[in-house]
Design a protein around this motif. Structure first.
Motif, PDB file in Angstrom:
ATOM      1  N   PRO A 190       1.104  -2.040  -0.018  1.00 16.23           N
ATOM      2  CA  PRO A 190      -0.131  -0.101   0.312  1.00 16.23           C
ATOM      3  C   PRO A 190       0.862   1.245   0.152  1.00 16.23           C
ATOM      4  O   PRO A 190       1.743   0.967   0.693  1.00 16.23           O
ATOM      5  N   PHE A 191       0.335   2.351  -0.379  1.00 12.62           N
ATOM      6  CA  PHE A 191       1.066   3.697  -0.044  1.00 12.62           C
ATOM      7  C   PHE A 191      -0.123   4.285   0.283  1.00 12.62           C
ATOM      8  O   PHE A 191      -1.330   4.625   0.300  1.00 12.62           O
ATOM      9  N   VAL A 192       0.361   4.730   2.240  1.00 13.02           N
ATOM     10  CA  VAL A 192       0.039   6.143   2.199  1.00 13.02           C
ATOM     11  C   VAL A 192       0.002   7.333   2.271  1.00 13.02           C
ATOM     12  O   VAL A 192       0.986   7.826   1.722  1.00 13.02           O
TER      13      VAL A 192
ATOM     14  N   ALA B 216       5.315   4.367   1.056  1.00 13.78           N
ATOM     15  CA  ALA B 216       4.966   3.056   0.953  1.00 13.78           C
ATOM     16  C   ALA B 216       4.574   2.609   2.458  1.00 13.78           C
ATOM     17  O   ALA B 216       5.596   2.969   3.428  1.00 13.78           O
ATOM     18  N   GLY B 217       3.587   2.195   2.472  1.00  9.48           N
ATOM     19  CA  GLY B 217       2.791   1.345   3.645  1.00  9.48           C
ATOM     20  C   GLY B 217       3.391   0.097   3.658  1.00  9.48           C
ATOM     21  O   GLY B 217       4.690  -0.169   3.172  1.00  9.48           O
ATOM     22  N   GLU B 218       3.693  -1.162   4.819  1.00  7.23           N
ATOM     23  CA  GLU B 218       3.700  -2.412   5.275  1.00  7.23           C
ATOM     24  C   GLU B 218       3.180  -3.098   4.460  1.00  7.23           C
ATOM     25  O   GLU B 218       1.901  -3.089   3.838  1.00  7.23           O
TER      26      GLU B 218
ATOM     27  N   SER C  53      -5.926  -0.587  -1.271  1.00  9.24           N
ATOM     28  CA  SER C  53      -5.992   0.560  -1.992  1.00  9.24           C
ATOM     29  C   SER C  53      -7.439   1.215  -1.408  1.00  9.24           C
ATOM     30  O   SER C  53      -7.106   3.107  -1.639  1.00  9.24           O
ATOM     31  N   ARG C  54      -8.642   1.093  -1.046  1.00  6.93           N
ATOM     32  CA  ARG C  54      -9.506   1.723  -0.787  1.00  6.93           C
ATOM     33  C   ARG C  54      -9.829   2.184   1.327  1.00  6.93           C
ATOM     34  O   ARG C  54     -10.166   2.264   1.247  1.00  6.93           O
ATOM     35  N   LYS C  55      -8.036   1.420   1.202  1.00  6.72           N
ATOM     36  CA  LYS C  55      -9.038   2.276   2.524  1.00  6.72           C
ATOM     37  C   LYS C  55      -8.763   3.856   3.541  1.00  6.72           C
ATOM     38  O   LYS C  55      -7.611   4.374   2.415  1.00  6.72           O
ATOM     39  N   PRO C  56      -9.426   4.199   4.159  1.00  2.35           N
ATOM     40  CA  PRO C  56      -9.141   5.708   4.441  1.00  2.35           C
ATOM     41  C   PRO C  56      -7.728   5.287   4.634  1.00  2.35           C
ATOM     42  O   PRO C  56      -6.880   5.390   5.315  1.00  2.35           O
ATOM     43  N   GLY C  57      -7.028   6.434   4.058  1.00  2.00           N
ATOM     44  CA  GLY C  57      -5.616   6.475   4.615  1.00  2.00           C
ATOM     45  C   GLY C  57      -4.792   6.559   3.453  1.00  2.00           C
ATOM     46  O   GLY C  57      -3.869   6.999   3.348  1.00  2.00           O
ATOM     47  N   HIS C  58      -5.230   5.871   2.364  1.00  2.00           N
ATOM     48  CA  HIS C  58      -4.548   5.657   1.540  1.00  2.00           C
ATOM     49  C   HIS C  58      -4.174   5.764   0.282  1.00  2.00           C
ATOM     50  O   HIS C  58      -5.906   6.007  -0.358  1.00  2.00           O
ATOM     51  N   ALA C  59      -3.349   6.142  -1.028  1.00  2.00           N
ATOM     52  CA  ALA C  59      -3.268   6.889  -1.713  1.00  2.00           C
ATOM     53  C   ALA C  59      -3.444   5.531  -2.858  1.00  2.00           C
ATOM     54  O   ALA C  59      -4.316   6.176  -3.949  1.00  2.00           O
ATOM     55  N   GLY C  60      -3.425   4.769  -2.706  1.00  3.36           N
ATOM     56  CA  GLY C  60      -3.369   3.365  -3.767  1.00  3.36           C
ATOM     57  C   GLY C  60      -2.812   2.521  -3.315  1.00  3.36           C
ATOM     58  O   GLY C  60      -2.316   2.166  -2.580  1.00  3.36           O
ATOM     59  N   ALA C  61      -2.340   1.593  -4.091  1.00  3.58           N
ATOM     60  CA  ALA C  61      -1.238  -0.273  -3.865  1.00  3.58           C
ATOM     61  C   ALA C  61      -1.055  -0.267  -5.172  1.00  3.58           C
ATOM     62  O   ALA C  61      -1.942  -0.526  -5.841  1.00  3.58           O
TER      63      ALA C  61
ATOM     64  N   ASP D 231      16.679  -3.201  -5.025  1.00  2.14           N
ATOM     65  CA  ASP D 231      17.124  -2.237  -4.496  1.00  2.14           C
ATOM     66  C   ASP D 231      16.601  -1.478  -3.598  1.00  2.14           C
ATOM     67  O   ASP D 231      16.934  -0.656  -3.124  1.00  2.14           O
ATOM     68  N   ASP D 232      15.552  -1.752  -4.827  1.00  2.00           N
ATOM     69  CA  ASP D 232      14.171  -0.032  -4.057  1.00  2.00           C
ATOM     70  C   ASP D 232      14.127  -0.166  -2.887  1.00  2.00           C
ATOM     71  O   ASP D 232      13.055  -1.699  -2.766  1.00  2.00           O
ATOM     72  N   PRO D 233      13.917   0.206  -1.279  1.00  2.00           N
ATOM     73  CA  PRO D 233      13.193   0.011  -0.689  1.00  2.00           C
ATOM     74  C   PRO D 233      12.154  -0.499  -0.497  1.00  2.00           C
ATOM     75  O   PRO D 233      11.471  -1.367   0.234  1.00  2.00           O
ATOM     76  N   ALA D 234      11.392   0.160  -1.397  1.00  2.00           N
ATOM     77  CA  ALA D 234       9.367   0.173  -1.951  1.00  2.00           C
ATOM     78  C   ALA D 234       9.365  -1.588  -2.364  1.00  2.00           C
ATOM     79  O   ALA D 234       8.692  -1.923  -1.947  1.00  2.00           O
ATOM     80  N   SER D 235      10.081  -2.547  -2.786  1.00  2.00           N
ATOM     81  CA  SER D 235      10.524  -3.650  -3.231  1.00  2.00           C
ATOM     82  C   SER D 235      10.959  -4.766  -1.700  1.00  2.00           C
ATOM     83  O   SER D 235      11.376  -6.233  -2.427  1.00  2.00           O
ATOM     84  N   GLN D 236      11.742  -4.017  -1.094  1.00  6.27           N
ATOM     85  CA  GLN D 236      12.466  -5.167   0.164  1.00  6.27           C
ATOM     86  C   GLN D 236      10.919  -6.296   0.932  1.00  6.27           C
ATOM     87  O   GLN D 236      10.491  -4.591   1.291  1.00  6.27           O
ATOM     88  N   VAL D 237      11.171  -6.589   0.656  1.00  7.01           N
ATOM     89  CA  VAL D 237      10.102  -7.744   1.776  1.00  7.01           C
ATOM     90  C   VAL D 237      10.856  -9.183   2.113  1.00  7.01           C
ATOM     91  O   VAL D 237      11.781  -9.545   1.429  1.00  7.01           O
TER      92      VAL D 237
END
Length: 92
Positions: free
Chosen positions: A10-12, A20-22, A40-48, A82-88
């Motif tokens: 998610p993106f908040v 990036a969210g969790e 993406s539909r949660k309040p406070g989220h911009a998308g996912a 190496d993109d932090p958004a893709s680190q899982v």
């Protein structure tokens, strides 16, 4: 041994834009897409986004992330590992 991880990210909304969210690990590509859409539909989220990564968890060597589907106003993310958004983290 290569393993594929499926992820919903998610993106908040933040004071300085969107961040990036969790990341949520999912069992399959379909589950990642459904989870990303719900996030993406949660309040406070911009998308996912739903994406996958394939690689060897023991060596930490992963290929580029593959975007499966994007929802809402999620920013374009790099497919590089190496993109932090893709680190899982590997499952425990």
């Amino acid at each position: 041994m290569d393993v594929t991880y499926y992820v919903a990210l998610p993106f908040v909304l933040a004071d300085d834009g969107v961040t990036a969210g969790e990341a949520v690990e999912c069992l399959s590509a379909n589950v990642a897409v459904m989870r990303a859409e719900a996030l993406s539909r949660k309040p406070g989220h911009a998308g996912a986004v739903a994406f996958s990564r394939t690689g060897d968890p023991s060596s930490g060597d992963f290929g580029d992330s593959k975007i499966i589907r994007k929802f809402g106003d999620a920013p374009t993310i790099s497919a590089r590992c190496d993109d932090p958004a893709s680190q899982v983290p590997a499952p425990s």
